[in-house]
Design an enzyme around this catalytic site. Sequence first.
Site, short mmCIF file in Angstrom:
data_model
loop_
_atom_site.label_atom_id
_atom_site.label_comp_id
_atom_site.label_asym_id
_atom_site.label_seq_id
_atom_site.Cartn_x
_atom_site.Cartn_y
_atom_site.Cartn_z
CE LYS A 14 27.82 -28.75 8.27
NZ LYS A 14 26.61 -29.05 7.59
NE ARG A 88 25.15 -35.50 2.87
CZ ARG A 88 24.65 -34.30 2.62
NH1 ARG A 88 25.28 -33.24 3.03
NH2 ARG A 88 23.53 -34.18 1.97
CG HIS A 177 17.21 -35.10 2.56
ND1 HIS A 177 16.12 -34.41 2.05
CD2 HIS A 177 18.16 -34.17 2.78
CE1 HIS A 177 16.41 -33.13 1.97
NE2 HIS A 177 17.64 -32.95 2.40
NE ARG A 236 17.61 -26.97 -3.18
CZ ARG A 236 18.07 -27.84 -2.27
NH1 ARG A 236 17.25 -28.70 -1.68
NH2 ARG A 236 19.33 -27.86 -1.97
CD GLU A 379 21.35 -36.37 7.16
OE1 GLU A 379 21.25 -35.35 7.88
OE2 GLU A 379 21.24 -36.33 5.93
#
Length: 393
Positions: A14, A88, A177, A236, A379
Amino acid sequence: MKILSVNAGSSSLKFQMYEMPDEIVLISGVFERIGMEESFYTIKLNGEKIEKKVELKDHKRAFELLVQELVDNKIVDSLDDIAGIGHRIVQGGSYFDKSVIASEDVIAKIDELSPLAPLHNPAAIVGIRAAQAVVPGAVQTVVFDTAYHQTMPEENYLYALPYDLCQDNLIRRYGAHGTSHRYVANKMNEILGREDTKLITCHIGNGASISAVLNGKCLNTSMGLTPNAGLIMGTRCGDIDATILPYLMEKQNISCKEMDRIMNKESGLLGISGVSSDSRDIEAGIKEGNKRCELAQKMYVRRIIDYIAKYYVELGGCDGIIFTAGVGENSVPVRKAVMEGLAVLGVKLDEDKNNIRGSLQKISANDSSIPVYVIPTDEELMIARDTLNLINS
Ligand code: ADP
């Protein structure tokens, strides 16, 4: 100055390019199915989305095409215009408490930490290598999901297992995060006009975590050694009694790998509802009277409330609660249920203001004891900002 934010996965890449320091998005996109059949990429430019089917042998090829698109669309005149590329990175372990330039030593440490993020760190290194090969003149930087949480005190990041066993195996809470928690906490401080604040940041997406932020620094966070801790998520389970694992594995003859898959891919909203991991489907199920969807949302919301309450006590009060990420930014019913569960703390919802999706908005009533905001996370922008700062430093 043109800066590229990059997020490389094992088969995806991305990207978002910014004009900095003006923080203008020039182009964004994603390459998918890298190294597989039927690969393609999509780019967003001037409000238009274009998809192209291409062969993507590896990440380097994706980068070559990316750069070609930048030139063809006149985003850059030449590769020399790309001043920095920020990558990232999911796991920075205890090595990194901030973003850094991707030196060989840094890359070696990211590689060393791969056992803690086997799907993500190796893919990110592939992304860095591809970027270095295609745009050798750009400053390459790395921005870690874990870095923001490095300020947690020992009593918050250690597990009550034998001390040496944890030390020898790098077992501790690293969180995740972090870039998102940092972004929304900074934004909230801007809104409040001060930095000496007690904030509770709720990043509720498909993956989800909550952080307690004291004076701009992380005090505690709900994710742990791995992202499967804390909140109930799309697929999760989050916090469970750890002894369920050996019990189930022995009783049902389940392998370690299979148990891990069940906990990460078949649990959470999906596991409880039996319907979907997506909160939109859960909300639709509730409207149709599906009891398991109702139960899934109740458990999901309960866990969020529990963490907010825990961090409220730990912070000794709270100056702002922030909702962000897919569910946090978009789910009107989840935000409402969470805020109603916090009524005992004097939190009050403004139903009209809460009726928004994906935009910055105060959603608490004026007489709420704590202001509650929706702040869309960004982000990619944080990666671009950190890269700019590193170039300028
Ligand atoms: P990721 O962890 O994959 O980055 P996101 O932050 O993009 O996840 O969140 C994706 C999730 O957001 C979806 O799985 C869905 O549950 C939720 N979501 C997105 N849009 C809405 C909406 N309009 N209403 C409720 N939930 C939504």
